[in-house]
Design a protein around this motif. Structure first.
Motif, mmCIF file in Angstrom:
data_model
loop_
_atom_site.group_PDB
_atom_site.id
_atom_site.type_symbol
_atom_site.label_atom_id
_atom_site.label_comp_id
_atom_site.label_asym_id
_atom_site.label_seq_id
_atom_site.Cartn_x
_atom_site.Cartn_y
_atom_site.Cartn_z
ATOM 1 N N ALA A 191 49.844 31.058 51.434
ATOM 2 C CA ALA A 191 50.211 32.028 50.399
ATOM 3 C C ALA A 191 50.013 33.454 50.898
ATOM 4 O O ALA A 191 49.026 33.758 51.575
ATOM 5 N N ASP A 192 50.936 34.319 50.546
ATOM 6 C CA ASP A 192 50.925 35.702 51.040
ATOM 7 C C ASP A 192 49.642 36.439 50.681
ATOM 8 O O ASP A 192 49.067 37.150 51.505
ATOM 9 N N GLY A 193 49.181 36.273 49.444
ATOM 10 C CA GLY A 193 47.968 36.967 49.034
ATOM 11 C C GLY A 193 46.766 36.556 49.862
ATOM 12 O O GLY A 193 45.895 37.370 50.173
ATOM 13 N N VAL A 194 46.699 35.280 50.232
ATOM 14 C CA VAL A 194 45.594 34.773 51.052
ATOM 15 C C VAL A 194 45.637 35.400 52.441
ATOM 16 O O VAL A 194 44.607 35.811 52.986
ATOM 17 N N LEU A 247 48.254 34.522 43.735
ATOM 18 C CA LEU A 247 46.897 35.033 43.923
ATOM 19 C C LEU A 247 46.930 36.363 44.665
ATOM 20 O O LEU A 247 47.755 36.578 45.554
ATOM 21 N N ARG A 248 46.003 37.232 44.304
ATOM 22 C CA ARG A 248 45.978 38.568 44.891
ATOM 23 C C ARG A 248 44.644 38.807 45.601
ATOM 24 O O ARG A 248 43.578 38.520 45.057
ATOM 25 N N ALA A 249 44.724 39.329 46.802
ATOM 26 C CA ALA A 249 43.524 39.596 47.588
ATOM 27 C C ALA A 249 42.807 40.820 47.049
ATOM 28 O O ALA A 249 43.431 41.856 46.812
ATOM 29 N N ARG A 250 41.504 40.701 46.881
ATOM 30 C CA ARG A 250 40.725 41.857 46.438
ATOM 31 C C ARG A 250 40.809 42.999 47.445
ATOM 32 O O ARG A 250 40.818 44.169 47.088
ATOM 33 N N THR A 251 40.870 42.653 48.715
ATOM 34 C CA THR A 251 40.923 43.672 49.763
ATOM 35 C C THR A 251 42.356 43.960 50.223
ATOM 36 O O THR A 251 42.562 44.679 51.193
ATOM 37 N N GLY A 252 43.335 43.384 49.521
ATOM 38 C CA GLY A 252 44.719 43.494 49.960
ATOM 39 C C GLY A 252 45.243 44.911 50.046
ATOM 40 O O GLY A 252 46.040 45.240 50.922
ATOM 41 N N GLU A 253 44.815 45.793 49.140
ATOM 42 C CA GLU A 253 45.306 47.168 49.135
ATOM 43 C C GLU A 253 44.332 48.149 49.778
ATOM 44 O O GLU A 253 44.746 49.037 50.530
ATOM 45 N N LEU A 254 43.059 47.970 49.490
ATOM 46 C CA LEU A 254 42.076 48.961 49.933
ATOM 47 C C LEU A 254 41.304 48.546 51.176
ATOM 48 O O LEU A 254 40.588 49.356 51.754
ATOM 49 N N GLY A 255 41.435 47.298 51.583
ATOM 50 C CA GLY A 255 40.744 46.849 52.785
ATOM 51 C C GLY A 255 39.248 47.060 52.679
ATOM 52 O O GLY A 255 38.619 46.741 51.665
ATOM 53 N N PRO A 256 38.628 47.610 53.718
ATOM 54 C CA PRO A 256 37.181 47.814 53.726
ATOM 55 C C PRO A 256 36.672 48.725 52.607
ATOM 56 O O PRO A 256 35.470 48.788 52.368
ATOM 57 N N GLU A 257 37.569 49.438 51.923
ATOM 58 C CA GLU A 257 37.145 50.321 50.833
ATOM 59 C C GLU A 257 37.056 49.594 49.487
ATOM 60 O O GLU A 257 36.692 50.190 48.475
ATOM 61 N N TRP A 258 37.372 48.297 49.482
ATOM 62 C CA TRP A 258 37.356 47.536 48.243
ATOM 63 C C TRP A 258 36.014 47.596 47.518
ATOM 64 O O TRP A 258 35.994 47.742 46.281
ATOM 65 N N PRO A 259 34.854 47.458 48.183
ATOM 66 C CA PRO A 259 33.578 47.477 47.437
ATOM 67 C C PRO A 259 33.408 48.700 46.540
ATOM 68 O O PRO A 259 32.829 48.606 45.455
ATOM 69 N N ASP A 260 33.902 49.857 46.984
ATOM 70 C CA ASP A 260 33.790 51.058 46.152
ATOM 71 C C ASP A 260 34.591 50.900 44.860
ATOM 72 O O ASP A 260 34.129 51.266 43.774
ATOM 73 N N ALA A 261 35.791 50.357 44.982
ATOM 74 C CA ALA A 261 36.628 50.156 43.799
ATOM 75 C C ALA A 261 36.018 49.106 42.879
ATOM 76 O O ALA A 261 36.033 49.261 41.645
ATOM 77 N N ALA A 262 35.470 48.040 43.460
ATOM 78 C CA ALA A 262 34.852 46.987 42.649
ATOM 79 C C ALA A 262 33.686 47.545 41.841
ATOM 80 O O ALA A 262 33.490 47.180 40.674
ATOM 81 N N THR A 263 32.922 48.434 42.449
ATOM 82 C CA THR A 263 31.792 49.050 41.765
ATOM 83 C C THR A 263 32.273 49.928 40.613
ATOM 84 O O THR A 263 31.690 49.925 39.515
ATOM 85 N N LYS A 264 33.345 50.673 40.839
ATOM 86 C CA LYS A 264 33.901 51.510 39.780
ATOM 87 C C LYS A 264 34.350 50.659 38.592
ATOM 88 O O LYS A 264 34.148 51.020 37.434
ATOM 89 N N ILE A 265 34.949 49.506 38.903
ATOM 90 C CA ILE A 265 35.476 48.658 37.830
ATOM 91 C C ILE A 265 34.356 48.106 36.968
ATOM 92 O O ILE A 265 34.390 48.214 35.733
ATOM 93 N N TYR A 266 33.338 47.494 37.593
ATOM 94 C CA TYR A 266 32.291 46.926 36.749
ATOM 95 C C TYR A 266 31.456 47.995 36.057
ATOM 96 O O TYR A 266 30.935 47.770 34.952
ATOM 97 N N THR A 267 31.381 49.171 36.645
ATOM 98 C CA THR A 267 30.682 50.277 35.979
ATOM 99 C C THR A 267 31.428 50.706 34.725
ATOM 100 O O THR A 267 30.827 50.932 33.665
#
Length: 412
Positions: free
Chosen positions: A131-134, A370-390
């Motif tokens: 799958a592409d997202g994977v 399915l969509r990869a969490r790091t698909g768009e932001l790559g190594p910067e994903w953790p910052d975005a994830a933190t913003k979302i749950y905050t």
């Protein structure tokens, strides 16, 4: 995560910072990357975190059999999940990286960025049918660095007896979800449960609502994401979703469901064991409801991918790539999926799994989208994830509107 990657990875918000210096240094020894203690040329060293059942036995068998196929002996080390990255750091610094490395899929791009992994495309790996997202989760700057054989995601579980008694059918849209959750809320039973905790787990559970409504992690301060957050807030305000969900992990949510305190929940297939052991519980699983009828439910995925570290030993790296290819064979994808409650990353194999375990149907159906969490932001994903749950926390218990919470999280 073979069972639940998200829980483990949620403890590592500082991964990028930890990796930057040690792995970069380890990858500077000429063009050979992190380096490895060469050892026996006929033995491949494998590192993973499959140290509990059923994963330990299933993966050990697959690795050993693939070793025989490739013509090498296997020296395998399985470490606790929360120690794997530190182990990789240590091995990179001492130039003792393994020949084959398993990584939680959201970590692949960060390790690849450090220079510690070899591009699989250069080693002849065939990723056809995945799958592409994977694939996007394991791709960095246009090159594939790991291959993932099985995956999991989340869906809506419901108590069949409870819904039938209330005359409620499993919801498919947001409006139906709110109506069903309200009707199913009575006494100490909430109609709906999900994790809204202030970790990556909370982000993971919110993503299907955000993504299915057109929200995007590059900028969460949008009407689309605000509407998704408003949905969750409305469920809580109405009393159909417990305020305690801001402290619940996915395991806690499953406990609420098995105890009969939640009629529906968002969760994953790693809960099949506890659910099936609960006397009298009959449950069904459907995709997470979408904004409008006919829309697609877009969810993130868990699971681990297999990589070949830059050891400098070209012959062993070629053998390592053959082992990775073998672990991702159709036969192994199907066998491991059935043994671990996961689904193949190749959609065409889904039928071979769901025909034997119908409970996996709702998860297998999602694989193509399915969509990869790091698909768009790559190594910067953790910052975005933190913003979302905050933002989720601030909107649910911080007294902010969704718009205020998202704006503050995005720009703060």
């Amino acid at each position: 995560m073979a069972r639940h990657t998200v829980r483990r990875s949620s403890t590592r918000a500082g991964l990028a910072a930890l990796l930057a210096l040690p792995l970069a240094l380890g990858a500077c020894g000429g063009g050979s990357g992190g380096g490895s203690a060469s050892g026996d040329p006929g033995t491949l060293r494998v590192l993973d975190y499959y140290n509990s059942e059923p994963n330990a036995s299933l993966w050990n068998s697959a690795i050993e059999e693939c070793g025989t196929t490739v013509g090498v002996k296997i020296s395998r080390e399985a470490v606790p999940g929360d120690t794997l990255i530190q182990k990789v750091l240590q091995q990179s610094s001492s130039k003792t990286l393994p020949d084959v490395l398993m990584l939680d899929n959201p970590d692949v791009q960060q390790i690849a960025e450090s220079g510690a992994l070899a591009p699989l495309d250069d080693l002849g790996i065939d990723s056809t049918g995945v799958a592409d997202g994977v694939l996007k989760a394991s791709t960095y700057e246009g090159k594939l660095y790991a291959l993932q054989p099985v995956t999991n995601t989340i869906a809506l579980f419901y108590n069949k007896k409870t819904l039938e008694a209330a005359g409620v059918t499993p919801p498919t849209t947001w409006d139906e979800l709110k109506a069903a959750a309200a009707k199913l809320t009575a006494g100490d039973q909430y109609g709906f449960a999900m994790s809204n905790i202030n970790t990556y787990e909370g982000t993971w559970q919110f993503l299907p609502f955000m993504w299915s409504n057109g929200g995007d992690e590059k900028d969460i301060n949008t009407p689309e994401t605000a509407a998704a957050l408003q949905l969750v807030k409305d469920l809580m305000t109405s009393g159909a979703l417990s305020q305690s969900s801001v402290n619940w992990s996915q395991a806690d949510v499953a406990d609420q469901f098995t105890a009969g305190k939640a009629a529906m929940m968002i969760n994953g297939p790693w809960n099949f064991g506890p659910l099936d052991e609960t006397e009298g519980l009959e449950y069904g699983i459907v995709p997470i409801p979408v904004p409008q009828a006919g829309g697609k439910s877009v969810s993130p995925f868990g699971g681990e991918a297999w990589a070949v570290p830059q050891t400098g030993d070209e012959e062993k790296m070629k053998k390592a790539a053959e082992l990775v290819q073998c672990l991702n064979s159709d036969e192994n994808e199907v066998e491991i999926s059935l043994g671990t409650g996961t689904v193949p990353t190749k959609p065409e194999l889904a039928g071979q799994v769901t025909s034997k375990n119908p409970n996996l149907q709702a998860f297998a159906d999602q694989v193509p989208d399915l969509r990869a969490r790091t698909g768009e932001l790559g190594p910067e994903w953790p910052d975005a994830a933190t913003k979302i749950y905050t933002a989720v926390q601030n909107a649910l218990v911080g007294g902010m509107t969704p718009e205020e919470a998202l704006e503050q999280a995005q720009n703060g």
